[in-house]
Every structure is written in structure tokens, then in C-alpha cells.
Design a protein around this motif. Sequence first.
Motif, PDB file in Angstrom:
ATOM      1  N   ALA A  22      -4.454   7.958   4.783  1.00 40.52           N
ATOM      2  CA  ALA A  22      -4.752   7.997   5.683  1.00 40.52           C
ATOM      3  C   ALA A  22      -3.716   8.065   7.244  1.00 40.52           C
ATOM      4  O   ALA A  22      -3.655   8.521   7.897  1.00 40.52           O
ATOM      5  N   TYR A  23      -2.913   6.870   7.369  1.00 40.81           N
ATOM      6  CA  TYR A  23      -2.182   7.357   8.000  1.00 40.81           C
ATOM      7  C   TYR A  23      -0.613   7.937   7.573  1.00 40.81           C
ATOM      8  O   TYR A  23      -0.110   8.571   8.589  1.00 40.81           O
ATOM      9  N   ILE A  24      -0.198   7.625   6.175  1.00 41.63           N
ATOM     10  CA  ILE A  24       0.254   8.548   5.741  1.00 41.63           C
ATOM     11  C   ILE A  24       0.281  10.543   6.416  1.00 41.63           C
ATOM     12  O   ILE A  24       0.852  11.479   7.024  1.00 41.63           O
ATOM     13  N   LEU A  25      -1.463  10.517   6.260  1.00 42.25           N
ATOM     14  CA  LEU A  25      -1.455  12.127   7.271  1.00 42.25           C
ATOM     15  C   LEU A  25      -2.133  12.498   7.527  1.00 42.25           C
ATOM     16  O   LEU A  25      -1.301  13.300   8.718  1.00 42.25           O
ATOM     17  N   TRP A  26      -1.514  11.762   8.901  1.00 40.60           N
ATOM     18  CA  TRP A  26      -1.549  11.100  10.232  1.00 40.60           C
ATOM     19  C   TRP A  26      -0.432  11.755  10.860  1.00 40.60           C
ATOM     20  O   TRP A  26      -0.120  11.955  11.827  1.00 40.60           O
ATOM     21  N   HIS A  27      -0.027  11.013  10.494  1.00 39.34           N
ATOM     22  CA  HIS A  27       1.467  10.505   9.964  1.00 39.34           C
ATOM     23  C   HIS A  27       2.199  12.924  10.306  1.00 39.34           C
ATOM     24  O   HIS A  27       3.490  13.194  10.915  1.00 39.34           O
ATOM     25  N   TYR A  28       1.881  12.526   9.031  1.00 34.39           N
ATOM     26  CA  TYR A  28       1.954  14.703   8.752  1.00 34.39           C
ATOM     27  C   TYR A  28       1.638  15.721  10.012  1.00 34.39           C
ATOM     28  O   TYR A  28       1.996  16.309  10.428  1.00 34.39           O
ATOM     29  N   TYR A  29       0.278  15.298   9.946  1.00 30.86           N
ATOM     30  CA  TYR A  29      -0.524  16.627  10.910  1.00 30.86           C
ATOM     31  C   TYR A  29       0.669  16.110  12.442  1.00 30.86           C
ATOM     32  O   TYR A  29       0.562  16.818  12.845  1.00 30.86           O
ATOM     33  N   SER A  74       0.885  -1.232   0.363  1.00 31.49           N
ATOM     34  CA  SER A  74      -0.063   0.148  -0.190  1.00 31.49           C
ATOM     35  C   SER A  74       0.540   1.358  -0.262  1.00 31.49           C
ATOM     36  O   SER A  74       0.436   1.614  -0.737  1.00 31.49           O
ATOM     37  N   LEU A  75       1.359   1.371   0.441  1.00 36.80           N
ATOM     38  CA  LEU A  75       3.225   2.553   1.087  1.00 36.80           C
ATOM     39  C   LEU A  75       3.435   2.520  -0.592  1.00 36.80           C
ATOM     40  O   LEU A  75       3.508   3.411  -0.726  1.00 36.80           O
ATOM     41  N   LYS A  76       4.337   1.377  -0.972  1.00 40.26           N
ATOM     42  CA  LYS A  76       4.987   2.108  -2.581  1.00 40.26           C
ATOM     43  C   LYS A  76       4.124   1.536  -3.171  1.00 40.26           C
ATOM     44  O   LYS A  76       3.903   3.423  -4.174  1.00 40.26           O
ATOM     45  N   TYR A  77       3.041   1.549  -3.422  1.00 36.53           N
ATOM     46  CA  TYR A  77       1.702   2.241  -4.541  1.00 36.53           C
ATOM     47  C   TYR A  77       1.082   3.576  -4.285  1.00 36.53           C
ATOM     48  O   TYR A  77       1.133   4.647  -5.646  1.00 36.53           O
ATOM     49  N   LEU A  78       1.031   3.850  -3.674  1.00 38.15           N
ATOM     50  CA  LEU A  78       0.759   5.842  -2.847  1.00 38.15           C
ATOM     51  C   LEU A  78       2.043   6.519  -3.271  1.00 38.15           C
ATOM     52  O   LEU A  78       1.697   7.738  -3.995  1.00 38.15           O
ATOM     53  N   VAL A  79       3.131   5.974  -2.207  1.00 38.93           N
ATOM     54  CA  VAL A  79       4.159   6.728  -2.840  1.00 38.93           C
ATOM     55  C   VAL A  79       4.493   7.031  -4.196  1.00 38.93           C
ATOM     56  O   VAL A  79       5.421   8.202  -4.555  1.00 38.93           O
ATOM     57  N   GLU A  80       3.961   6.498  -4.861  1.00 35.67           N
ATOM     58  CA  GLU A  80       5.082   6.035  -6.871  1.00 35.67           C
ATOM     59  C   GLU A  80       3.854   6.963  -6.994  1.00 35.67           C
ATOM     60  O   GLU A  80       3.654   7.062  -8.329  1.00 35.67           O
ATOM     61  N   LYS A  81       2.306   6.622  -6.982  1.00 32.50           N
ATOM     62  CA  LYS A  81       1.053   7.635  -7.698  1.00 32.50           C
ATOM     63  C   LYS A  81       1.243   8.970  -7.154  1.00 32.50           C
ATOM     64  O   LYS A  81       0.510   9.619  -7.854  1.00 32.50           O
ATOM     65  N   ASP A  82       1.215   9.098  -5.958  1.00 35.96           N
ATOM     66  CA  ASP A  82       1.281  10.840  -5.396  1.00 35.96           C
ATOM     67  C   ASP A  82       2.157  11.534  -4.465  1.00 35.96           C
ATOM     68  O   ASP A  82       3.269  11.178  -3.781  1.00 35.96           O
ATOM     69  N   LYS A  83       2.689  12.510  -5.333  1.00 40.42           N
ATOM     70  CA  LYS A  83       3.540  12.773  -4.883  1.00 40.42           C
ATOM     71  C   LYS A  83       3.648  14.358  -3.957  1.00 40.42           C
ATOM     72  O   LYS A  83       4.972  14.002  -3.185  1.00 40.42           O
ATOM     73  N   THR A  84       2.318  14.099  -3.469  1.00 42.74           N
ATOM     74  CA  THR A  84       2.428  14.550  -2.314  1.00 42.74           C
ATOM     75  C   THR A  84       2.780  13.739  -0.966  1.00 42.74           C
ATOM     76  O   THR A  84       3.367  14.576  -0.189  1.00 42.74           O
ATOM     77  N   LEU A  85       2.319  12.661  -1.117  1.00 41.46           N
ATOM     78  CA  LEU A  85       2.053  11.766  -0.355  1.00 41.46           C
ATOM     79  C   LEU A  85       3.525  10.608  -0.152  1.00 41.46           C
ATOM     80  O   LEU A  85       4.509  10.841   0.921  1.00 41.46           O
ATOM     81  N   ASN A  86       4.570  11.167  -1.651  1.00 44.50           N
ATOM     82  CA  ASN A  86       5.641  10.650  -1.858  1.00 44.50           C
ATOM     83  C   ASN A  86       6.655  11.446  -0.529  1.00 44.50           C
ATOM     84  O   ASN A  86       7.700  11.258  -0.105  1.00 44.50           O
ATOM     85  N   GLN A  87       6.104  13.300  -1.305  1.00 46.43           N
ATOM     86  CA  GLN A  87       6.825  13.733   0.301  1.00 46.43           C
ATOM     87  C   GLN A  87       6.773  13.467   1.189  1.00 46.43           C
ATOM     88  O   GLN A  87       8.260  14.111   2.251  1.00 46.43           O
ATOM     89  N   ILE A  88       6.055  13.637   2.195  1.00 45.28           N
ATOM     90  CA  ILE A  88       5.416  13.249   3.033  1.00 45.28           C
ATOM     91  C   ILE A  88       6.876  12.370   3.839  1.00 45.28           C
ATOM     92  O   ILE A  88       7.585  12.393   4.626  1.00 45.28           O
ATOM     93  N   TYR A  89       6.878  11.089   2.899  1.00 45.08           N
ATOM     94  CA  TYR A  89       7.486   9.467   3.261  1.00 45.08           C
ATOM     95  C   TYR A  89       9.348  10.015   2.774  1.00 45.08           C
ATOM     96  O   TYR A  89       9.288   9.336   4.393  1.00 45.08           O
ATOM     97  N   THR A  90       8.964  10.955   1.828  1.00 43.10           N
ATOM     98  CA  THR A  90      10.891  11.042   2.205  1.00 43.10           C
ATOM     99  C   THR A  90      10.939  11.767   3.015  1.00 43.10           C
ATOM    100  O   THR A  90      12.432  11.630   3.659  1.00 43.10           O
ATOM    101  N   ASP A  91      10.751  12.748   3.493  1.00 41.35           N
ATOM    102  CA  ASP A  91      11.000  14.226   4.574  1.00 41.35           C
ATOM    103  C   ASP A  91      10.935  13.349   5.766  1.00 41.35           C
ATOM    104  O   ASP A  91      11.698  13.161   7.058  1.00 41.35           O
TER     105      ASP A  91
END
Length: 201
Positions: free
Chosen positions: A183-190, A4-21
Motif C-alpha cells: 500500500a505504501y508503494i502504491l500511494w507513493h506511485y499515486y 517487506s520491501l525486499k520481499y515485494l520487489v522480488e515477488k511483484d514485477k510491477t512493484l519492482n518497477q515502481i521502486y526502480t523508477d
Amino acid sequence: MINSLKYLVEKDKTLNQIYTDIGNPYIPNRPEGFETLCKLIIEQQVSLESAKACFKNLEANIGEIIPKNILKYSPDQLRTFSISKQKASYLIALSNAVVEKTLEIEKLSELTDNEIRNQLIKVKGIGNWTIDIYLMFCLQSKDIIPLGDIAIVNTIKELYNCKTSEEIKLVSENWKPHRSMAAYILWHYYLTKRNRKPIIY
């Protein structure tokens, strides 16, 4: 979850940036059952810090969080344990549903997400946010986005320049079939942005 994580960071550049940061998000995991549903009712529209304190006070006064212990008290009596009158009525409604077997919590994991939602929504005080969180945290459903959660909504507004509910929903549609991980990525960012950690109890 890794897929799921791989799919999202490859598809969505915003989520990718959060994961990278800030790296991997925290994946909540709560036990299935009555006690967790009680916690989620108490957590509705309040901070987790406040909900934790209320739950611990309730537990200290009534003992084990099981239906028969809650049903010993009226809503007014439960209020003396830091539970609002409205939420006290919800806890009693949930307890009655379990005792009367109109809700069999232990069998929910055998059902589809929609079937679970149809079962839980019948209980007074259990709405879509509570159901979404139960599906995600307890049953590990992979494609839930809790758009009743203010942290999720505000983070989507901030990161994707959304103004309306429809725009927020359209953004979230892009994350199917892995919306829970989004949602887990967004909560992590928040939480990270506010220098806060997940609250576990």
C-alpha cells in the motif's frame, strides 16, 4: 520494513518497477491515541488538504483535542467549526466511548489486529478504512491493505488491469504477509504521478 520491501520487489514485477523508477516509499507514522482517531474521522471521503483545514479550525475553536472538549458541543455547534454534522456526531460518539471506557485506546496496542478491529468497529463512524489506517500508521501493522481507499483501488485498477472488487482483492492477496508495504508503494506511485507530496499535520 526493509524486509517487506525486499520481499515485494522480488515477488511483484510491477512493484519492482515502481521502486526502480521512484525509489523508497514514504512510510507514515502517526501517534496512537484519541487525536489521531479524530483526524481519521475528519479525513473520511475528503482530501487531506480539506481535512487538515477542518481539523485546524476545530482545534483553534475548542483547544486541545480531547473527549471532554468535544463533548462541550452539540453536532450543530461543531458544524460551525467546519465539521460536517455527520462527522460531528462521529466525534461525539468516539468521545463518549472513551469517557465511558467502552473503548480504551491506550490498550489497543496490546491486542491483535482482529481484536483491535472488533473494538473500533463498535464505535459509530469508525469503519474499516479508518481502522486500516490506524493499524498501519499508528500501530505499524505489516499486513493491511486498505481496499476502502480510492487511491489504492484506482492504482491497482490502473497497474494490474483489474475491473472488479474481486480481482482487486485477488491481486492484493499476492502481497501477503506484507500488504501494508504494498500500500505504501502504491500511494507513493499515486502521489508521485500527480506531483504531490504526503501531507503531514
